[in-house]
Design a protein around this motif. Structure first.
Motif, PDB file in Angstrom:
ATOM      1  N   ALA A 170       0.855  -1.192   0.000  1.00 32.11           N
ATOM      2  CA  ALA A 170       0.000   0.000   0.000  1.00 32.11           C
ATOM      3  C   ALA A 170       0.885   1.234   0.000  1.00 32.11           C
ATOM      4  O   ALA A 170       1.906   1.276   0.700  1.00 32.11           O
ATOM      5  CB  ALA A 170      -0.919   0.015   1.224  1.00 32.11           C
ATOM      6  N   ASP A 171       0.490   2.227  -0.797  1.00 28.55           N
ATOM      7  CA  ASP A 171       1.173   3.523  -0.837  1.00 28.55           C
ATOM      8  C   ASP A 171       2.662   3.377  -1.138  1.00 28.55           C
ATOM      9  O   ASP A 171       3.511   4.052  -0.533  1.00 28.55           O
ATOM     10  CB  ASP A 171       0.975   4.272   0.493  1.00 28.55           C
ATOM     11  CG  ASP A 171      -0.480   4.568   0.784  1.00 28.55           C
ATOM     12  OD1 ASP A 171      -1.233   4.731  -0.197  1.00 28.55           O
ATOM     13  OD2 ASP A 171      -0.856   4.605   1.970  1.00 28.55           O
ATOM     14  N   GLY A 172       3.012   2.485  -2.067  1.00 24.02           N
ATOM     15  CA  GLY A 172       4.399   2.346  -2.470  1.00 24.02           C
ATOM     16  C   GLY A 172       5.284   1.646  -1.462  1.00 24.02           C
ATOM     17  O   GLY A 172       6.514   1.741  -1.540  1.00 24.02           O
ATOM     18  N   ALA A 232       8.395  -0.301  -2.463  1.00 18.81           N
ATOM     19  CA  ALA A 232       7.950  -0.982  -3.675  1.00 18.81           C
ATOM     20  C   ALA A 232       8.611  -0.342  -4.872  1.00 18.81           C
ATOM     21  O   ALA A 232       8.986   0.833  -4.867  1.00 18.81           O
ATOM     22  CB  ALA A 232       6.438  -0.921  -3.801  1.00 18.81           C
ATOM     23  N   SER A 233       8.774  -1.111  -5.932  1.00 15.67           N
ATOM     24  CA  SER A 233       9.407  -0.625  -7.145  1.00 15.67           C
ATOM     25  C   SER A 233       8.603  -1.080  -8.337  1.00 15.67           C
ATOM     26  O   SER A 233       8.175  -2.225  -8.405  1.00 15.67           O
ATOM     27  CB  SER A 233      10.847  -1.149  -7.259  1.00 15.67           C
ATOM     28  OG  SER A 233      11.426  -0.725  -8.468  1.00 15.67           O
ATOM     29  N   THR A 234       8.393  -0.134  -9.272  1.00 14.37           N
ATOM     30  CA  THR A 234       7.643  -0.462 -10.498  1.00 14.37           C
ATOM     31  C   THR A 234       8.455  -0.141 -11.731  1.00 14.37           C
ATOM     32  O   THR A 234       7.930  -0.211 -12.842  1.00 14.37           O
ATOM     33  CB  THR A 234       6.336   0.341 -10.550  1.00 14.37           C
ATOM     34  OG1 THR A 234       6.660   1.746 -10.491  1.00 14.37           O
ATOM     35  CG2 THR A 234       5.442  -0.015  -9.386  1.00 14.37           C
ATOM     36  N   ASP A 235       9.735   0.198 -11.550  1.00 11.49           N
ATOM     37  CA  ASP A 235      10.535   0.638 -12.697  1.00 11.49           C
ATOM     38  C   ASP A 235      11.467  -0.433 -13.239  1.00 11.49           C
ATOM     39  O   ASP A 235      12.322  -0.143 -14.056  1.00 11.49           O
ATOM     40  CB  ASP A 235      11.362   1.872 -12.314  1.00 11.49           C
ATOM     41  CG  ASP A 235      12.159   1.647 -11.043  1.00 11.49           C
ATOM     42  OD1 ASP A 235      12.655   2.637 -10.517  1.00 11.49           O
ATOM     43  OD2 ASP A 235      12.277   0.479 -10.593  1.00 11.49           O
ATOM     44  N   ALA A 236      11.296  -1.644 -12.792  1.00 15.29           N
ATOM     45  CA  ALA A 236      12.151  -2.706 -13.312  1.00 15.29           C
ATOM     46  C   ALA A 236      11.451  -4.021 -13.121  1.00 15.29           C
ATOM     47  O   ALA A 236      10.614  -4.199 -12.253  1.00 15.29           O
ATOM     48  CB  ALA A 236      13.505  -2.717 -12.632  1.00 15.29           C
ATOM     49  N   SER A 237      11.785  -4.963 -13.933  1.00 14.35           N
ATOM     50  CA  SER A 237      11.229  -6.286 -13.791  1.00 14.35           C
ATOM     51  C   SER A 237      11.898  -7.004 -12.651  1.00 14.35           C
ATOM     52  O   SER A 237      13.058  -6.784 -12.339  1.00 14.35           O
ATOM     53  CB  SER A 237      11.417  -7.088 -15.093  1.00 14.35           C
ATOM     54  OG  SER A 237      12.791  -7.156 -15.391  1.00 14.35           O
TER      55      SER A 237
END
Length: 440
Positions: free
Chosen positions: A371-373, A432-437
Motif C-alpha cells: 500500500a502507498d508504495g 515498492a518498485s515499479t521501474d524494473a522487472s
C-alpha cells in the motif's frame, strides 16, 4: 523554470500594456469630453437659430425643446424678457453674452438668418454648460445646454472596454508565446533529468536527448558521455573480477595438491579442512563481487515469489515439528528494491528464529501487504515473544548467536527498508518498485 518564464513574460507584458493603456485612457477621456462638447455646441447653436426666428413664439420654442428630449443634456432658453423656457441648469440661465452687435434691438434684416454669438463653456455642479447667445426681434436671448459628468463622458466606457479587451488579448498572446518558449526549453531538461534518474536506477541504456537550445543539448551530451564512461568502468571491473577468480583458484589448487601429498595424514586432513574453508570464503567473496553482474546495478525481486519459495523450503521442517506455517500473500507481484538472495536470507533468519525459540507445534504466519508504495512483510508466531534488546547484534538470552535478527535488519536496510520488532511479530518494510522487472 517554466513558471519563472511565464511570470517574467506576464510581468513585462503587463508593464508594457500599462505604459500604453494609462495614457490611452487619459486620451480617450479627453477625446470623449471634446466630442461631447462639440455635439453640445452644435445642438445649442441649432436651438439658437430656431429661437432667433421671428415667426416662433414661446409656445413654439417650448414644444421644440420638448422634442429634443432624446438628446443628452438639459436644454433651456432665456428669452429677452427674462422668461426661461425648458429645463434650466443649476443656477439658471445666465444673461446672453457675445451677441453680435446690431441685433436684438428689433432692427434685424427680416430676410437674413438670425445671428448667434460664440459658445461659452462653464463648469456647473460637476457638469458642463454650453451657452450660446442669439439675437431676436425682441432682444438678445441665450440658449443653455447642460451636460452632467456622466453625460459628458458617456461614450468613454465602451472605448475603455475595447482597450481592456485588446490589452487582455495581448496578454494572452504573451502567455501563449511564453508557454511555447518555456516548453521548448524545459522539455529537453525534463527528459535529461528523467535519463539521470534511469541511470541512477541502473538502466545504463538510458540516454539523454541532444536537441533543443545549444546549452541544453550540451548538458545532454555530457550526461551521455558520463553514462558511456560508467559502462566502460563497469565492464573493466567485471573483467577484473573474472580474472581474480582464476588467478586465486590456481594457487589454491596447487596448495591443495601439496597438502594431499603430505606424508602425515593427520596434518594433511587438518590443513585440507583449512584449505576447504579458504576456498568457500573465496567463492563467497567472488560471488558477492559478481552480484551486480547477476542482479543488475540496482537489484529487484518479487517479494511475493521469494516469500512463497522460502515458505516452501521451511515447510518440511514445520511438518516434522507439528507446526503450521500459514501464508497470506496477494495474487499480484510485489516488486521491491532488494535482490531475491538478500530478501530470502532475511526471511530465513526470521523463520529460523521462530523455529529456534518457540516450542514444537507453535504455528506461524507470514503476511505480505502492499500500500502507498510500501511492501510490508510480517512474520508472526504464538510463542513466548521476543525479549527486549533481542534485535541488537550478538545479543540473545536463549543460547543462540544473536545474529539472526541483525542479519534480517541489515538486509532490510540495504534495500532502503526497515525492520521493526514487536512482541510476537517482526515487520520488514521495503520500498515498492515499479521501474524494473523482478530479479530473483
Amino acid at each position: 523554470m517554466r513558471r519563472r518564464i511565464l511570470l517574467l513574460s506576464v510581468g513585462m507584458t503587463t508593464l508594457v500594456v500599462l505604459a500604453f493603456a494609462v495614457p490611452l485612457v487619459i486620451l480617450l477621456r479627453s477625446t470623449t469630453a471634446s466630442e461631447s462638447k462639440d455635439k453640445a455646441r452644435y445642438l445649442a447653436e441649432s436651438v439658437a437659430y430656431y429661437v432667433g426666428d421671428k415667426d416662433h413664439t414661446n409656445d413654439d420654442i417650448t414644444a421644440y425643446l420638448n422634442g429634443l428630449s432624446d438628446h443628452p443634456g438639459r436644454i433651456s432658453v432665456r428669452m429677452p424678457d427674462g422668461t426661461t423656457l425648458g429645463d434650466p441648469p443649476p443656477g439658471g440661465v445666465p444673461t446672453p453674452k457675445n451677441v453680435p452687435a446690431g441685433y436684438g434691438d428689433g432692427d434685424r434684416d427680416d430676410k437674413g438668418p438670425p445671428k448667434i454669438g460664440d459658445a461659452d463653456y462653464r463648469d456647473v455642479g460637476g457638469g458642463l454648460a454650453v451657452d450660446v447667445g442669439v439675437g431676436t426681434p425682441n432682444g438678445a436671448a441665450s440658449v443653455c445646454l447642460y451636460l452632467t459628468s456622466d453625460e459628458l463622458y458617456d461614450s468613454v466606457v465602451p472605448r475603455i472596454l475595447v482597450l481592456i479587451g485588446g490589452s487582455l488579448l495581448v496578454l494572452l498572446l504573451s502567455i501563449a508565446g511564453a508557454e511555447l518558449v518555456s516548453r521548448r526549453l524545459a522539455r529537453p531538461l525534463e527528459e535529461t533529468a528523467s535519463t539521470a534518474e534511469r541511470l541512477a536506477r541502473g538502466d545504463m541504456d538510458a540516454r539523454a536527448p541532444t536537441t533543443g537550445p545549444a546549452e541544453v543539448a550540451k548538458v545532454g551530451s555530457a550526461l551521455n558521455g558520463l553514462a558511456d564512461r560508467i559502462d566502460e568502468v563497469i565492464a573493466v571491473e567485471r573483467e577484473a573480477v573474472a580474472d581474480l577468480s582464476h588467478r586465486l583458484r590456481t594457487p589454491l589448487t596447487a596448495l591443495r595438491l601439496q597438502v594431499e601429498a603430505l606424508p602425515d595424514r593427520e596434518s594433511a586432513e587438518e590443513l585440507n579442512t583449512q584449505v576447504n574453508t579458504l576456498e568457500r570464503t573465496l567463492t563467497a567473496v567472488i560471488s558477492a563481487a559478481r552480484r551486480p553482474q547477476r542482479e543488475g546495478r540496482v537489484p529487484h525481486s518479487d517479494a511475493v515469489e521469494v516469500t512463497r519459495q522460502r515458505a516452501a523450503f521451511w515447510e518440511p521442517l514445520f511438518e516434522d515439528q507439528g507446526r503450521e506455517l500459514a501464508l497470506d500473500l496477494p495474487n499480484a507481484p510485489a516488486t521491491v528494491r532488494s535482490s531475491g538472495e538478500d530478501l530470502g536470507a532475511a526471511l530465513d533468519a526470521l523463520v529460523e528464529n521462530v523455529v529456534a525459540h518457540t516450542p514444537d507445534g507453535t504455528p506461524a504466519r507470514i503476511t505480505l501487504t502492499r500500500a502507498d508504495g510500501v511492501v510490508r512483510i510480517v512474520v508472526a508466531d504464538n510463542g513466548p515473544g521476543i525479549p527486549l534488546g533481542a534485535g541488537e547484534r550478538g545479543r540473545s538470552d536463549r543460547g543462540s548467536t544473536g545474529l539472526g535478527l541483525d542479519i534480517a535488519r541489515r538486509c532490510a536496510e540495504a534495500a532502503g527498508g526497515t525492520l521493526t520488532l514487536h512482541r510476537n511479530e517482526v515487520v520488514i518494510t521495503l520500498r515498492a518498485s515499479t521501474d524494473a522487472s523482478p530479479a530473483g
